[in-house]
Design a protein around this motif. Structure first.
Motif, PDB file in Angstrom:
ATOM      1  N   ILE A   2       0.875  -1.170   0.000  1.00  0.00           N
ATOM      2  CA  ILE A   2       0.000   0.000   0.000  1.00  0.00           C
ATOM      3  C   ILE A   2       0.911   1.219   0.000  1.00  0.00           C
ATOM      4  CG2 ILE A   2      -1.746   1.308   1.258  1.00  0.00           C
ATOM      5  CD1 ILE A   2      -2.670  -1.340   2.507  1.00  0.00           C
ATOM      6  N   LEU A   3       0.796   2.027  -1.027  1.00  0.00           N
ATOM      7  CA  LEU A   3       1.621   3.227  -1.145  1.00  0.00           C
ATOM      8  C   LEU A   3       0.766   4.449  -0.830  1.00  0.00           C
ATOM      9  CD1 LEU A   3       4.122   4.860  -1.965  1.00  0.00           C
ATOM     10  CD2 LEU A   3       3.413   4.597  -4.358  1.00  0.00           C
ATOM     11  N   VAL A   4       1.157   5.186   0.204  1.00  0.00           N
ATOM     12  CA  VAL A   4       0.408   6.366   0.631  1.00  0.00           C
ATOM     13  C   VAL A   4       1.187   7.605   0.200  1.00  0.00           C
ATOM     14  CG1 VAL A   4      -0.847   7.443   2.529  1.00  0.00           C
ATOM     15  CG2 VAL A   4      -0.212   5.018   2.677  1.00  0.00           C
ATOM     16  N   LEU A   5       0.571   8.444  -0.626  1.00  0.00           N
ATOM     17  CA  LEU A   5       1.239   9.637  -1.138  1.00  0.00           C
ATOM     18  C   LEU A   5       1.042  10.815  -0.194  1.00  0.00           C
ATOM     19  CD1 LEU A   5       0.269   9.406  -4.920  1.00  0.00           C
ATOM     20  CD2 LEU A   5       2.197   8.362  -3.725  1.00  0.00           C
ATOM     21  N   GLY A   6       2.123  11.569   0.016  1.00  0.00           N
ATOM     22  CA  GLY A   6       2.080  12.717   0.917  1.00  0.00           C
ATOM     23  C   GLY A   6       1.127  13.793   0.452  1.00  0.00           C
ATOM     24  N   GLY A   7       0.649  14.601   1.412  1.00  0.00           N
ATOM     25  CA  GLY A   7      -0.317  15.632   1.077  1.00  0.00           C
ATOM     26  C   GLY A   7      -0.195  16.891   1.916  1.00  0.00           C
ATOM     27  N   GLY A   8       0.974  17.112   2.533  1.00  0.00           N
ATOM     28  CA  GLY A   8       1.185  18.356   3.259  1.00  0.00           C
ATOM     29  C   GLY A   8       1.193  18.191   4.773  1.00  0.00           C
TER      30      GLY A   8
ATOM     31  N   LEU B 131      -4.383   9.191   5.259  1.00  0.00           N
ATOM     32  CA  LEU B 131      -3.839   8.254   6.241  1.00  0.00           C
ATOM     33  C   LEU B 131      -4.939   7.430   6.903  1.00  0.00           C
ATOM     34  CD1 LEU B 131      -1.156  10.609   7.799  1.00  0.00           C
ATOM     35  CD2 LEU B 131      -0.723   8.590   6.392  1.00  0.00           C
ATOM     36  N   ASP B 132      -6.070   8.052   7.177  1.00  0.00           N
ATOM     37  CA  ASP B 132      -7.185   7.303   7.762  1.00  0.00           C
ATOM     38  C   ASP B 132      -7.674   6.222   6.792  1.00  0.00           C
ATOM     39  OD1 ASP B 132      -7.111   8.766  10.102  1.00  0.00           O
ATOM     40  OD2 ASP B 132      -8.635  10.207   9.451  1.00  0.00           O
ATOM     41  N   LEU B 133      -7.726   6.572   5.507  1.00  0.00           N
ATOM     42  CA  LEU B 133      -8.125   5.581   4.506  1.00  0.00           C
ATOM     43  C   LEU B 133      -7.076   4.483   4.391  1.00  0.00           C
ATOM     44  CD1 LEU B 133     -10.120   4.710   2.304  1.00  0.00           C
ATOM     45  CD2 LEU B 133      -8.866   6.174   0.700  1.00  0.00           C
ATOM     46  N   ALA B 134      -5.798   4.855   4.452  1.00  0.00           N
ATOM     47  CA  ALA B 134      -4.723   3.863   4.394  1.00  0.00           C
ATOM     48  C   ALA B 134      -4.813   2.903   5.571  1.00  0.00           C
ATOM     49  CB  ALA B 134      -3.370   4.564   4.377  1.00  0.00           C
ATOM     50  N   PHE B 135      -5.148   3.426   6.749  1.00  0.00           N
ATOM     51  CA  PHE B 135      -5.277   2.564   7.923  1.00  0.00           C
ATOM     52  C   PHE B 135      -6.405   1.552   7.729  1.00  0.00           C
ATOM     53  CE2 PHE B 135      -7.049   1.588  12.118  1.00  0.00           C
ATOM     54  CZ  PHE B 135      -5.919   1.092  12.758  1.00  0.00           C
TER      55      PHE B 135
ATOM     56  N   THR C 200      -4.377   7.993  -2.141  1.00  0.00           N
ATOM     57  CA  THR C 200      -4.177   9.426  -2.314  1.00  0.00           C
ATOM     58  C   THR C 200      -5.530  10.103  -2.111  1.00  0.00           C
ATOM     59  OG1 THR C 200      -3.294  11.112  -3.806  1.00  0.00           O
ATOM     60  CG2 THR C 200      -4.455   9.270  -4.843  1.00  0.00           C
ATOM     61  N   SER C 201      -5.694  11.314  -2.631  1.00  0.00           N
ATOM     62  CA  SER C 201      -6.983  12.012  -2.528  1.00  0.00           C
ATOM     63  C   SER C 201      -7.819  11.751  -3.764  1.00  0.00           C
ATOM     64  CB  SER C 201      -6.754  13.517  -2.359  1.00  0.00           C
ATOM     65  OG  SER C 201      -6.089  13.795  -1.148  1.00  0.00           O
ATOM     66  N   ASP C 202      -9.122  11.978  -3.652  1.00  0.00           N
ATOM     67  CA  ASP C 202     -10.037  11.721  -4.765  1.00  0.00           C
ATOM     68  C   ASP C 202      -9.602  12.445  -6.037  1.00  0.00           C
ATOM     69  OD1 ASP C 202     -10.593  14.263  -3.771  1.00  0.00           O
ATOM     70  OD2 ASP C 202     -12.673  13.817  -3.223  1.00  0.00           O
TER      71      ASP C 202
ATOM     72  N   ALA D   4      -9.136   9.270  -1.051  1.00  0.00           N
ATOM     73  CA  ALA D   4      -9.789   9.810   0.141  1.00  0.00           C
ATOM     74  C   ALA D   4     -10.546  11.079  -0.217  1.00  0.00           C
ATOM     75  CB  ALA D   4      -8.760  10.097   1.223  1.00  0.00           C
ATOM     76  N   GLU D   5     -11.673  11.291   0.418  1.00  0.00           N
ATOM     77  CA  GLU D   5     -12.466  12.492   0.161  1.00  0.00           C
ATOM     78  C   GLU D   5     -11.727  13.723   0.662  1.00  0.00           C
ATOM     79  OE1 GLU D   5     -17.022  14.174   0.882  1.00  0.00           O
ATOM     80  OE2 GLU D   5     -16.323  12.367   1.895  1.00  0.00           O
ATOM     81  N   THR D   6     -11.696  14.758  -0.146  1.00  0.00           N
ATOM     82  CA  THR D   6     -11.033  16.002   0.225  1.00  0.00           C
ATOM     83  C   THR D   6     -11.944  16.809   1.143  1.00  0.00           C
ATOM     84  OG1 THR D   6      -9.978  16.028  -1.949  1.00  0.00           O
ATOM     85  CG2 THR D   6      -9.884  18.053  -0.661  1.00  0.00           C
ATOM     86  N   PRO D   7     -11.409  17.336   2.270  1.00  0.00           N
ATOM     87  CA  PRO D   7     -12.243  18.168   3.152  1.00  0.00           C
ATOM     88  C   PRO D   7     -12.909  19.302   2.380  1.00  0.00           C
ATOM     89  CG  PRO D   7     -10.139  17.673   4.208  1.00  0.00           C
ATOM     90  CD  PRO D   7     -10.050  17.150   2.796  1.00  0.00           C
TER      91      PRO D   7
END
Length: 266
Positions: free
Chosen positions: A112-118, A132-136, A214-216, A239-242
């Motif tokens: 599972i590769l999680v891409l950074g987002g700030g 990260l919550d979705l990755a978990f 990553t994000s949607d 993942a859904e963007t806030p």
């Protein structure tokens, strides 16, 4: 004459309202050390619209002096409307969702590769926290996978995104031996290329199944870049963007998507 149009006041107000919105939104993002094209361009557009609203009468007096000026002015706004229609189509494309289910790939998922987002103050920003919550969640579903957290050091930070991401997931309960850190990348292509090297060092091949988190708005482009980087069996989950960041993030992704297509990132 344009300056006697009954639509003058609504147009002036619209230019002012959109200009203020874009300028304030972009300024807030720039105070957070975000100076990407998707931030600076809306800022310039906002300043331009505010200038048009402020000098509306003088501008149209100048335009009315020559017929070709009026023609160019109308062509400019026609082009702007066409461009806005492409942005709206891109937003619809993102909203529709384009993740790839893991059951459609040929090999079982090993990574599972999680891409950074700030990050900020060595903590994940809201967009990254959603990833990260979705990755978990996926790590719980796929207990035999390794997780690669990928992201370098943001401006003004004392830690890398990878360190922040690993700490976050470890605090959620994932053991450290499942977490691999890639802390040198500064863009999506480097995320994939540098992570591929780390995965190779741990005996993971590009033909093994890979799930990108990553994000949607980033899901489609990240998959295309992963293919360019040499990965063959891909799935993705966005993942859904806030809501407070959603449309600005989508606009930035629009420019990034176009830029990637021009420079051959995919």
């Amino acid at each position: 004459m344009l300056n006697t149009s009954p639509y003058k006041k609504p147009l002036v107000f619209l230019c002012f309202l959109v200009g203020v919105t874009l300028t304030i939104d972009s300024t807030i993002l720039m105070t957070r050390h975000n100076f990407g094209f998707g931030v600076t361009f809306p800022f310039c557009v906002g300043i331009g619209l505010l200038s048009i609203a402020w000098r509306w009468q003088r501008l149209h007096a100048w335009l009315n002096q020559r017929k070709h000026r009026l023609l160019l002015w109308r062509l400019f706004w026609a082009g702007a409307l066409i461009w806005l229609s492409t942005v709206a189509a891109f937003f619809y494309f993102i909203q529709a969702g384009h993740d790839i289910d893991i059951h459609t790939i040929r090999q079982p998922v090993r990574t599972i590769l999680v891409l950074g987002g700030g990050t900020r103050d060595c903590l994940p920003r809201p967009t990254l926290a959603e990833r990260l919550d979705l990755a978990f969640e996926w790590a719980q579903r796929l207990p035999d996978t390794k997780l690669v957290v990928s992201g370098g050091q943001d401006p003004g930070e004392q830690c890398t995104e990878a360190q922040v991401m690993a700490n976050y997931l470890h605090q959620r309960g994932l053991p450290e031996n499942r977490l691999l850190q890639e802390g040198m990348s500064t863009n999506t292509f480097e995320n994939l290329a540098f992570s591929k090297q780390i995965m190779s060092e741990h005996g993971i091949s590009t033909t093994d199944g890979l799930l990108i988190i990553t994000s949607d708005f980033h899901s489609v482009r990240s998959r295309q870049i992963a293919l360019k980087a040499g990965f063959n069996n891909l799935a993705s989950a966005g993942a859904e963007t806030p809501l407070s960041l959603r449309y600005n993030s989508w606009l930035r992704e629009y420019f990034s998507f176009v830029r990637g297509w021009i420079v051959g990132d995919y």
